[in-house]
Design a protein around this motif. Structure first.
Motif, PDB file in Angstrom:
ATOM      1  N   LEU A 171       0.830  -1.203   0.000  1.00 41.34           N
ATOM      2  CA  LEU A 171       0.000   0.000   0.000  1.00 41.34           C
ATOM      3  C   LEU A 171       0.867   1.256   0.000  1.00 41.34           C
ATOM      4  O   LEU A 171       0.495   2.273  -0.612  1.00 41.34           O
ATOM      5  CB  LEU A 171      -0.924  -0.011   1.223  1.00 41.34           C
ATOM      6  CG  LEU A 171      -1.929  -1.169   1.302  1.00 41.34           C
ATOM      7  CD1 LEU A 171      -2.816  -1.020   2.534  1.00 41.34           C
ATOM      8  CD2 LEU A 171      -2.783  -1.244   0.042  1.00 41.34           C
ATOM      9  N   ALA A 172       2.030   1.198   0.653  1.00 36.84           N
ATOM     10  CA  ALA A 172       2.949   2.337   0.646  1.00 36.84           C
ATOM     11  C   ALA A 172       3.460   2.600  -0.767  1.00 36.84           C
ATOM     12  O   ALA A 172       3.519   3.753  -1.222  1.00 36.84           O
ATOM     13  CB  ALA A 172       4.117   2.086   1.597  1.00 36.84           C
ATOM     14  N   ASN A 173       3.827   1.539  -1.479  1.00 34.03           N
ATOM     15  CA  ASN A 173       4.301   1.702  -2.860  1.00 34.03           C
ATOM     16  C   ASN A 173       3.195   2.220  -3.766  1.00 34.03           C
ATOM     17  O   ASN A 173       3.444   3.038  -4.665  1.00 34.03           O
ATOM     18  CB  ASN A 173       4.826   0.362  -3.389  1.00 34.03           C
ATOM     19  CG  ASN A 173       6.229   0.064  -2.908  1.00 34.03           C
ATOM     20  OD1 ASN A 173       7.004   0.967  -2.605  1.00 34.03           O
ATOM     21  ND2 ASN A 173       6.574  -1.211  -2.837  1.00 34.03           N
ATOM     22  N   ILE A 174       1.978   1.752  -3.552  1.00 37.05           N
ATOM     23  CA  ILE A 174       0.854   2.225  -4.361  1.00 37.05           C
ATOM     24  C   ILE A 174       0.623   3.718  -4.140  1.00 37.05           C
ATOM     25  O   ILE A 174       0.405   4.481  -5.081  1.00 37.05           O
ATOM     26  CB  ILE A 174      -0.421   1.417  -4.025  1.00 37.05           C
ATOM     27  CG1 ILE A 174      -0.269  -0.032  -4.509  1.00 37.05           C
ATOM     28  CG2 ILE A 174      -1.654   2.060  -4.639  1.00 37.05           C
ATOM     29  CD1 ILE A 174      -1.404  -0.951  -4.075  1.00 37.05           C
ATOM     30  N   ALA A 175       0.701   4.148  -2.878  1.00 31.80           N
ATOM     31  CA  ALA A 175       0.462   5.547  -2.560  1.00 31.80           C
ATOM     32  C   ALA A 175       1.556   6.454  -3.114  1.00 31.80           C
ATOM     33  O   ALA A 175       1.278   7.569  -3.585  1.00 31.80           O
ATOM     34  CB  ALA A 175       0.346   5.729  -1.048  1.00 31.80           C
ATOM     35  N   LEU A 176       2.818   6.015  -3.068  1.00 33.15           N
ATOM     36  CA  LEU A 176       3.935   6.856  -3.486  1.00 33.15           C
ATOM     37  C   LEU A 176       4.298   6.686  -4.956  1.00 33.15           C
ATOM     38  O   LEU A 176       5.212   7.371  -5.444  1.00 33.15           O
ATOM     39  CB  LEU A 176       5.163   6.566  -2.616  1.00 33.15           C
ATOM     40  CG  LEU A 176       5.051   7.015  -1.157  1.00 33.15           C
ATOM     41  CD1 LEU A 176       6.297   6.644  -0.383  1.00 33.15           C
ATOM     42  CD2 LEU A 176       4.802   8.523  -1.070  1.00 33.15           C
ATOM     43  N   ASN A 177       3.609   5.811  -5.677  1.00 37.39           N
ATOM     44  CA  ASN A 177       3.879   5.651  -7.100  1.00 37.39           C
ATOM     45  C   ASN A 177       3.610   6.955  -7.861  1.00 37.39           C
ATOM     46  O   ASN A 177       4.299   7.275  -8.838  1.00 37.39           O
ATOM     47  CB  ASN A 177       3.018   4.517  -7.665  1.00 37.39           C
ATOM     48  CG  ASN A 177       3.465   4.075  -9.036  1.00 37.39           C
ATOM     49  OD1 ASN A 177       4.651   3.929  -9.300  1.00 37.39           O
ATOM     50  ND2 ASN A 177       2.508   3.867  -9.923  1.00 37.39           N
ATOM     51  N   TYR A 178       2.630   7.710  -7.398  1.00 40.62           N
ATOM     52  CA  TYR A 178       2.326   9.015  -8.000  1.00 40.62           C
ATOM     53  C   TYR A 178       3.528   9.952  -7.886  1.00 40.62           C
ATOM     54  O   TYR A 178       3.900  10.648  -8.846  1.00 40.62           O
ATOM     55  CB  TYR A 178       1.103   9.620  -7.303  1.00 40.62           C
ATOM     56  CG  TYR A 178       0.789  11.043  -7.700  1.00 40.62           C
ATOM     57  CD1 TYR A 178       0.179  11.325  -8.925  1.00 40.62           C
ATOM     58  CD2 TYR A 178       1.079  12.105  -6.847  1.00 40.62           C
ATOM     59  CE1 TYR A 178      -0.121  12.629  -9.287  1.00 40.62           C
ATOM     60  CE2 TYR A 178       0.781  13.416  -7.194  1.00 40.62           C
ATOM     61  CZ  TYR A 178       0.187  13.667  -8.413  1.00 40.62           C
ATOM     62  OH  TYR A 178      -0.106  14.960  -8.766  1.00 40.62           O
ATOM     63  N   LEU A 179       4.167   9.971  -6.720  1.00 39.95           N
ATOM     64  CA  LEU A 179       5.352  10.800  -6.509  1.00 39.95           C
ATOM     65  C   LEU A 179       6.469  10.403  -7.463  1.00 39.95           C
ATOM     66  O   LEU A 179       7.122  11.259  -8.071  1.00 39.95           O
ATOM     67  CB  LEU A 179       5.821  10.669  -5.056  1.00 39.95           C
ATOM     68  CG  LEU A 179       7.147  11.337  -4.694  1.00 39.95           C
ATOM     69  CD1 LEU A 179       6.993  12.846  -4.669  1.00 39.95           C
ATOM     70  CD2 LEU A 179       7.637  10.842  -3.328  1.00 39.95           C
ATOM     71  N   ASP A 180       6.704   9.093  -7.616  1.00 39.28           N
ATOM     72  CA  ASP A 180       7.770   8.604  -8.493  1.00 39.28           C
ATOM     73  C   ASP A 180       7.609   9.122  -9.915  1.00 39.28           C
ATOM     74  O   ASP A 180       8.552   9.669 -10.509  1.00 39.28           O
ATOM     75  CB  ASP A 180       7.780   7.068  -8.511  1.00 39.28           C
ATOM     76  CG  ASP A 180       8.066   6.471  -7.144  1.00 39.28           C
ATOM     77  OD1 ASP A 180       8.522   7.202  -6.254  1.00 39.28           O
ATOM     78  OD2 ASP A 180       7.816   5.260  -6.968  1.00 39.28           O
ATOM     79  N   TRP A 181       6.425   8.953 -10.469  1.00 35.67           N
ATOM     80  CA  TRP A 181       6.227   9.283 -11.877  1.00 35.67           C
ATOM     81  C   TRP A 181       6.141  10.789 -12.116  1.00 35.67           C
ATOM     82  O   TRP A 181       6.528  11.272 -13.186  1.00 35.67           O
ATOM     83  CB  TRP A 181       4.976   8.573 -12.404  1.00 35.67           C
ATOM     84  CG  TRP A 181       5.202   7.115 -12.589  1.00 35.67           C
ATOM     85  CD1 TRP A 181       4.731   6.093 -11.820  1.00 35.67           C
ATOM     86  CD2 TRP A 181       5.999   6.496 -13.603  1.00 35.67           C
ATOM     87  NE1 TRP A 181       5.172   4.883 -12.279  1.00 35.67           N
ATOM     88  CE2 TRP A 181       5.959   5.095 -13.381  1.00 35.67           C
ATOM     89  CE3 TRP A 181       6.745   6.989 -14.676  1.00 35.67           C
ATOM     90  CZ2 TRP A 181       6.629   4.188 -14.204  1.00 35.67           C
ATOM     91  CZ3 TRP A 181       7.424   6.081 -15.489  1.00 35.67           C
ATOM     92  CH2 TRP A 181       7.358   4.715 -15.247  1.00 35.67           C
ATOM     93  N   GLN A 182       5.664  11.543 -11.146  1.00 33.51           N
ATOM     94  CA  GLN A 182       5.641  13.002 -11.295  1.00 33.51           C
ATOM     95  C   GLN A 182       7.055  13.562 -11.297  1.00 33.51           C
ATOM     96  O   GLN A 182       7.370  14.472 -12.075  1.00 33.51           O
ATOM     97  CB  GLN A 182       4.819  13.633 -10.166  1.00 33.51           C
ATOM     98  CG  GLN A 182       3.317  13.403 -10.282  1.00 33.51           C
ATOM     99  CD  GLN A 182       2.730  14.044 -11.523  1.00 33.51           C
ATOM    100  OE1 GLN A 182       3.011  15.192 -11.848  1.00 33.51           O
ATOM    101  NE2 GLN A 182       1.897  13.296 -12.242  1.00 33.51           N
ATOM    102  N   LEU A 183       7.918  13.055 -10.442  1.00 36.48           N
ATOM    103  CA  LEU A 183       9.319  13.493 -10.439  1.00 36.48           C
ATOM    104  C   LEU A 183      10.017  13.063 -11.728  1.00 36.48           C
ATOM    105  O   LEU A 183      10.831  13.820 -12.280  1.00 36.48           O
ATOM    106  CB  LEU A 183      10.053  12.925  -9.227  1.00 36.48           C
ATOM    107  CG  LEU A 183       9.706  13.565  -7.878  1.00 36.48           C
ATOM    108  CD1 LEU A 183      10.327  12.774  -6.734  1.00 36.48           C
ATOM    109  CD2 LEU A 183      10.200  15.013  -7.827  1.00 36.48           C
ATOM    110  N   ASP A 184       9.698  11.872 -12.204  1.00 41.32           N
ATOM    111  CA  ASP A 184      10.273  11.404 -13.463  1.00 41.32           C
ATOM    112  C   ASP A 184       9.839  12.300 -14.621  1.00 41.32           C
ATOM    113  O   ASP A 184      10.653  12.658 -15.487  1.00 41.32           O
ATOM    114  CB  ASP A 184       9.843   9.960 -13.720  1.00 41.32           C
ATOM    115  CG  ASP A 184      10.435   9.389 -14.997  1.00 41.32           C
ATOM    116  OD1 ASP A 184      11.556   8.864 -14.935  1.00 41.32           O
ATOM    117  OD2 ASP A 184       9.772   9.471 -16.063  1.00 41.32           O
ATOM    118  N   ALA A 185       8.565  12.682 -14.628  1.00 41.90           N
ATOM    119  CA  ALA A 185       8.060  13.549 -15.704  1.00 41.90           C
ATOM    120  C   ALA A 185       8.712  14.920 -15.670  1.00 41.90           C
ATOM    121  O   ALA A 185       8.867  15.574 -16.718  1.00 41.90           O
ATOM    122  CB  ALA A 185       6.536  13.689 -15.582  1.00 41.90           C
TER     123      ALA A 185
END
Length: 391
Positions: free
Chosen positions: A210-224
């Motif tokens: 659940l932690a990875n699911i919640a922070l996946n948004y952060l990962d991809w926004q920083l990547d973008a």
């Protein structure tokens, strides 16, 4: 006019709850061991009537009648001085099996969506790979580092963030309701029930997912935005080529976390560089060296002191407990990228001193000759240096 293809969600996950899946989930829970929950039913007690317990649990999960028990609240020392405590929530064995079933159903759906630079609690990935990725990016010229820390992540992540991310990919209402029941199951602390309206408890089987699911948004926004991020659960660093970029990355991270209902820890978050050094996953990382960080050394010494007190006897049981501490530390820190040989040699000398004090109930230099290194080896005492790879 082109139409955006309709997103296909995962349906009928409840139908995939089968007897073989239930048994695999139980084997995983048994392998991880752990204490009993508030019902005081241990893994051995649950296994004594396994077929009936699994059948009853599977029926409740499939029919939507399952109701998790509150977690049993315990506290473990957080710091070296043991003055601060970390809260853990221990689910009942029955609930741990149910959580493992959900984890096995949900993990394949989200695994293919996670960022490549997310390493925490994912199949085939580990802490060492995360550190190696940081070092690789450093060699590529990303020498400015945002060393970030999320304030009380597991205790403060809003349930709406988790449920929204789940609902975007899963269309099975029964599965979504089960996850929400676990999030809202509450805790029992000293006989008092406390509801949980935010957070996912540390100690739950599927909390890391659940932690990875919640922070996946952060990962991809920083990547973008063009930033390079390496994350292990809620511990992450953002690597940049200039100090200005690192400071801008900090502002973006703060805004993204605010959207998720989280905040950065002002005391533990800093913009630094490889030349100055920073800590990540227990390692002190610098431009030319990677060592065991001072806090990790202190934790190791605290564990060794616990099993080498002078009032104890130097017997096979004591050596076995000490060896578990030595082996666990060495296997984690004696890696191909770490420079720990000199530190390990010093720690080995310190451990031998502790053992001699334990044997003779005193600290005298002459005891070095009475209990030599070869004698300790014959007793089976492991050496940290022996785990280091040849230079």
């Amino acid at each position: 006019m082109d139409r955006k293809p309709k997103k296909v969600k995962a349906h009928s996950l409840t139908g995939r709850i089968t007897e073989p899946l239930m048994r695999l989930a139980f084997k995983s829970v048994r392998r991880n061991r752990g204490a009993a929950g508030i019902d005081k039913v241990s893994i051995q007690m649950f296994e004594a009537n396994l077929d009936e317990n699994l059948a009853s649990l599977m029926r409740d999960l499939k029919q939507g009648t399952f109701q998790p028990m509150p977690l049993r609240r315990v506290y473990i020392p957080k710091g070296i001085d043991r003055s601060s405590l970390r809260p853990l929530g221990i689910p009942a064995v029955r609930d741990r099996v149910a959580q493992e079933v959900l984890r096995r159903l949900l993990s394949p759906i989200f695994e293919r969506q996670f960022h490549d630079d997310s390493f925490g609690f994912r199949p085939g990935r580990n802490c060492h790979q995360a550190v190696e990725r940081v070092l690789e990016l450093g060699r590529q010229g990303y020498r400015q580092v945002l060393d970030a820390d999320i304030k009380g992540f597991f205790d403060n992540i809003p349930h709406r963030v988790i449920m929204t991310a789940l609902a975007d990919e899963v269309a099975d209402g029964n599965i979504l309701r089960l996850v929400e029941k676990f999030l809202r199951s509450g805790v029992m602390e000293q006989g008092v029930f406390k509801p949980t309206t935010v957070g996912t408890p540390q100690g739950g089987v599927f909390s890391p997912l659940l932690a990875n699911i919640a922070l996946n948004y952060l990962d991809w926004q920083l990547d973008a935005a063009g930033y390079r991020l390496v994350r292990y659960a809620d511990d992450f660093v953002v690597l940049c080529k200039t100090e200005r970029e690192a400071k801008e990355a900090r502002g973006l991270v703060e805004r993204l976390l605010t959207e998720l209902g989280l905040t950065l820890s002002a005391e533990k978050t800093q913009v630094t560089r490889f030349a100055r050094g920073f800590c990540f996953l227990g390692f002190d990382i610098r431009r030319r060296t990677v060592r065991m960080r001072a806090k990790s050394v202190q934790k190791f010494k605290a564990k060794v002191r616990e099993w080498t007190q002078r009032k104890l006897n130097l017997d096979s049981e004591a050596i076995g407990k000490l060896n578990r501490v030595i082996r666990g530390t060495a296997q984690y820190f004696a890696t191909g990228f770490a420079n720990c040989r000199a530190l390990f040699r010093s720690l080995d000398e310190w451990i031998r001193m502790r053992l001699r004090c334990m044997r003779y109930k005193r600290k005298w230099t002459s005891d070095n000759y009475r209990l030599r290194c070869k004698h300790l080896e014959r007793l089976g005492v492991l050496s940290l240096v022996d785990f280091c790879r040849p230079v």
